[in-house]
Motif scaffolding. Structure first.
Motif, mmCIF file in Angstrom:
data_model
loop_
_atom_site.group_PDB
_atom_site.id
_atom_site.type_symbol
_atom_site.label_atom_id
_atom_site.label_comp_id
_atom_site.label_asym_id
_atom_site.label_seq_id
_atom_site.Cartn_x
_atom_site.Cartn_y
_atom_site.Cartn_z
ATOM 1 N N ALA A 148 0.827 -1.206 0.000
ATOM 2 C CA ALA A 148 0.000 0.000 0.000
ATOM 3 C C ALA A 148 0.863 1.259 0.000
ATOM 4 C CB ALA A 148 -0.932 0.004 1.214
ATOM 5 N N GLY A 149 2.180 1.084 0.200
ATOM 6 C CA GLY A 149 3.104 2.226 0.198
ATOM 7 C C GLY A 149 3.564 2.538 -1.211
ATOM 8 N N VAL A 150 2.691 3.155 -1.991
ATOM 9 C CA VAL A 150 2.928 3.324 -3.429
ATOM 10 C C VAL A 150 3.633 4.633 -3.793
ATOM 11 C CG1 VAL A 150 0.976 1.865 -4.049
ATOM 12 C CG2 VAL A 150 0.616 4.322 -3.726
ATOM 13 N N CYS A 151 3.733 5.563 -2.865
ATOM 14 C CA CYS A 151 4.217 6.910 -3.184
ATOM 15 C C CYS A 151 5.664 7.129 -2.716
ATOM 16 C CB CYS A 151 3.332 7.951 -2.516
ATOM 17 S SG CYS A 151 1.643 7.993 -3.160
ATOM 18 N N HIS A 152 6.471 7.734 -3.590
ATOM 19 C CA HIS A 152 7.856 8.117 -3.294
ATOM 20 C C HIS A 152 8.673 6.931 -2.785
ATOM 21 C CE1 HIS A 152 6.721 12.670 -2.738
ATOM 22 N NE2 HIS A 152 6.285 12.159 -3.875
ATOM 23 N N ASN A 192 3.487 13.079 3.729
ATOM 24 C CA ASN A 192 3.372 13.329 2.287
ATOM 25 C C ASN A 192 4.707 13.220 1.559
ATOM 26 O OD1 ASN A 192 4.658 15.697 2.990
ATOM 27 N ND2 ASN A 192 3.057 17.074 2.220
ATOM 28 N N HIS A 193 5.696 12.586 2.201
ATOM 29 C CA HIS A 193 6.966 12.368 1.509
ATOM 30 C C HIS A 193 7.779 11.299 2.223
ATOM 31 C CE1 HIS A 193 10.494 12.981 -0.866
ATOM 32 N NE2 HIS A 193 11.201 13.536 0.094
ATOM 33 N N VAL A 194 8.381 10.397 1.436
ATOM 34 C CA VAL A 194 9.411 9.479 1.923
ATOM 35 C C VAL A 194 10.680 9.811 1.165
ATOM 36 C CG1 VAL A 194 10.208 7.089 1.975
ATOM 37 C CG2 VAL A 194 7.845 7.612 2.584
ATOM 38 N N GLN A 195 11.736 10.169 1.890
ATOM 39 C CA GLN A 195 13.000 10.550 1.258
ATOM 40 C C GLN A 195 13.976 9.383 1.170
ATOM 41 O OE1 GLN A 195 13.931 13.662 0.015
ATOM 42 N NE2 GLN A 195 15.893 12.829 -0.668
ATOM 43 N N GLY A 196 13.994 8.507 2.172
ATOM 44 C CA GLY A 196 14.970 7.434 2.120
ATOM 45 C C GLY A 196 14.847 6.464 3.274
ATOM 46 N N ARG A 199 20.367 1.962 5.751
ATOM 47 C CA ARG A 199 20.955 0.811 5.056
ATOM 48 C C ARG A 199 20.246 -0.496 5.384
ATOM 49 N NH1 ARG A 199 24.772 -1.594 2.323
ATOM 50 N NH2 ARG A 199 25.594 -3.570 3.061
ATOM 51 N N ASP A 200 19.860 -0.694 6.646
ATOM 52 C CA ASP A 200 19.196 -1.934 7.043
ATOM 53 C C ASP A 200 17.678 -1.859 6.919
ATOM 54 O OD1 ASP A 200 18.534 -0.245 9.120
ATOM 55 O OD2 ASP A 200 19.468 -1.462 10.693
ATOM 56 N N GLY A 201 17.152 -0.737 6.406
ATOM 57 C CA GLY A 201 15.718 -0.595 6.224
ATOM 58 C C GLY A 201 14.933 -0.354 7.493
ATOM 59 N N ARG A 202 15.607 -0.140 8.605
ATOM 60 C CA ARG A 202 14.933 -0.011 9.911
ATOM 61 C C ARG A 202 14.393 1.411 10.132
ATOM 62 N NH1 ARG A 202 14.925 -3.104 14.922
ATOM 63 N NH2 ARG A 202 13.644 -1.843 16.323
ATOM 64 N N ARG A 203 15.065 2.406 9.570
ATOM 65 C CA ARG A 203 14.673 3.796 9.788
ATOM 66 C C ARG A 203 14.285 4.449 8.467
ATOM 67 N NH1 ARG A 203 19.371 5.900 14.045
ATOM 68 N NH2 ARG A 203 18.790 4.495 15.763
ATOM 69 N N VAL A 204 13.238 5.260 8.506
ATOM 70 C CA VAL A 204 12.749 5.919 7.305
ATOM 71 C C VAL A 204 12.731 7.429 7.513
ATOM 72 C CG1 VAL A 204 10.313 5.717 8.010
ATOM 73 C CG2 VAL A 204 10.890 5.955 5.584
ATOM 74 N N ILE A 205 13.183 8.160 6.503
ATOM 75 C CA ILE A 205 13.141 9.627 6.522
ATOM 76 C C ILE A 205 11.850 10.059 5.851
ATOM 77 C CG2 ILE A 205 14.232 11.767 5.772
ATOM 78 C CD1 ILE A 205 16.869 10.211 5.609
ATOM 79 N N ILE A 206 11.050 10.859 6.554
ATOM 80 C CA ILE A 206 9.753 11.267 6.034
ATOM 81 C C ILE A 206 9.493 12.743 6.309
ATOM 82 C CG2 ILE A 206 8.731 8.975 6.275
ATOM 83 C CD1 ILE A 206 7.420 9.917 8.878
ATOM 84 N N SER A 214 -1.915 21.079 5.190
ATOM 85 C CA SER A 214 -2.079 20.761 3.781
ATOM 86 C C SER A 214 -1.171 19.612 3.388
ATOM 87 C CB SER A 214 -1.742 21.981 2.918
ATOM 88 O OG SER A 214 -1.729 21.632 1.543
ATOM 89 N N LEU A 215 -1.721 18.658 2.647
ATOM 90 C CA LEU A 215 -0.929 17.541 2.147
ATOM 91 C C LEU A 215 -0.268 17.860 0.822
ATOM 92 C CD1 LEU A 215 -3.338 14.607 3.014
ATOM 93 C CD2 LEU A 215 -1.190 15.194 4.138
ATOM 94 N N GLY A 216 -0.569 19.004 0.230
ATOM 95 C CA GLY A 216 0.036 19.372 -1.046
ATOM 96 C C GLY A 216 -0.509 18.528 -2.183
ATOM 97 N N ASP A 217 0.308 18.339 -3.218
ATOM 98 C CA ASP A 217 -0.167 17.652 -4.415
ATOM 99 C C ASP A 217 0.553 16.330 -4.668
ATOM 100 O OD1 ASP A 217 2.329 18.506 -5.160
ATOM 101 O OD2 ASP A 217 1.647 19.835 -6.758
ATOM 102 N N GLY A 218 1.324 15.849 -3.700
ATOM 103 C CA GLY A 218 2.023 14.586 -3.875
ATOM 104 C C GLY A 218 3.348 14.695 -4.591
ATOM 105 N N ALA A 219 3.753 15.913 -4.942
ATOM 106 C CA ALA A 219 5.003 16.112 -5.676
ATOM 107 C C ALA A 219 6.209 15.946 -4.757
ATOM 108 C CB ALA A 219 5.026 17.496 -6.312
ATOM 109 N N TRP A 220 7.362 15.638 -5.361
ATOM 110 C CA TRP A 220 8.622 15.559 -4.622
ATOM 111 C C TRP A 220 8.999 16.963 -4.165
ATOM 112 C CZ3 TRP A 220 11.454 10.989 -3.926
ATOM 113 C CH2 TRP A 220 12.716 11.147 -3.326
ATOM 114 N N PRO A 221 9.181 17.211 -2.863
ATOM 115 C CA PRO A 221 9.444 18.569 -2.382
ATOM 116 C C PRO A 221 10.889 19.007 -2.613
ATOM 117 C CG PRO A 221 9.471 17.043 -0.554
ATOM 118 C CD PRO A 221 9.088 16.237 -1.762
#
Length: 297
Positions: A148-152, A192-196, A199-206, A214-221
């Motif tokens: 379900a995580g389809v964005c960015h 409204n953004h996932v940046q990265g 390395r081990d996939g444990r932490r996510v930058i959002i 406002s959630l904006g338009d889904g564009a890469w900021p």
């Protein structure tokens, strides 16, 4: 056309895909040489995004020009560009050549493809929220699993995980490429953004969104105040850098690079996994108002 939504409203995204990735994804490891400040930047002009690779001493060099529907990403080596067109084509620009390598449903602005850590493959999301991985030359297409995580989409440095945020902007989901199974990350409510990914996939930058914001338009900021969340425990990970933070990204070898705003130029602060500062690098003044896609190791 910009579409602005309030938090709680769904981002409507039409996407694509097909078949799964075999167990044992990438094991790409980047040597821990000090960074030079080389990076990939973008800016929006004349209904398109110009993407440029910057290297100290040589300046900016054009990597490619992506259409203005915000669905583009640069490879970890900064030499390739991938994007999804408004009419549903996954396109790769490499070595001065542009090639459509896959067909997708027409996508919304958050349907960003992701590059593997070795810069050889591209992942994208399609019909039924299935993630497909394909070689950069269009060969070797295979399904990796449903999410379900389809964005960015973001790819972990060890090659095992992909993560993205939901089109409803209320969750982040991480897909395990060894099992083909996805799980919802803890600790994320509005995003409204996932940046990265680490390395081990444990932490996510959002980029988290306050309730009612406002959630904006889904564009890469171009810039955003980064937050880091442990996807297993939901704990927020502190970023031990002062100043106005306008971005952050993980390198494949595990280092975290934090972008700090400046009046003349921005600064890149490099941290190890424990949060210890390793380097500070000034960005070029000409990049101060540009978006940052990649920091190059």
């Amino acid at each position: 056309m910009k579409l602005h939504l309030s938090a709680g409203a769904a981002i409507v995204v039409a996407l694509t895909l097909a078949p799964s990735v075999p167990a044992g994804a990438d094991q790409a490891v980047t040597a821990r040489r000090p960074l030079t400040g080389a990076a990939v930047y973008f800016e929006y002009k004349a209904d398109a995004f110009g993407v440029d690779r910057y290297a100290p001493g040589t300046g900016f060099a054009r990597v490619g020009r992506a259409p203005g529907n915000n669905q583009f990403s640069a490879s970890p080596d900064g030499r390739k560009l991938a994007w999804i067109t408004i009419n549903g084509k996954l396109v790769v620009r490499a070595g001065g050549r542009t090639k459509a390598i896959a067909t997708t449903p027409p996508g919304g602005p958050c349907a960003t493809p992701a590059w593997s850590p070795d810069a050889k493959r591209v992942a994208f999301v399609g019909k039924g929220d299935v993630v497909t991985i394909v070689n950069a030359d269009g060969t070797g297409r295979r399904a990796a699993g449903r999410t379900a995580g389809v964005c960015h989409l973001a790819w972990s440095g060890d090659g095992r995980y992909l993560a993205g945020y939901a089109g409803t902007a209320d969750a982040v989901h991480r897909l395990d490429l060894t099992t083909g199974r996805a799980a919802r990350a803890k600790g994320v409510k509005l995003v409204n953004h996932v940046q990265g990914l680490s390395r081990d996939g444990r932490r996510v930058i959002i980029h988290t969104v306050p309730r009612g914001g406002s959630l904006g338009d889904g564009a890469w900021p171009a810039t955003f105040p980064p937050s880091i969340v442990d996807v297993v425990t939901g704990a927020k990970v502190p970023i031990p850098v002062t100043g106005r933070l306008i971005g952050a990204c993980y390198l494949a070898d595990g280092r975290l690079v934090v972008r700090v705003a400046g009046a003349v130029h921005n600064t890149l602060v490099v941290l190890d996994e424990a949060g210890k500062e390793l380097q500070r690098l000034p960005e070029p003044a000409a990049a101060r108002k540009r978006g940052l896609l990649r920091v190059l190791a």
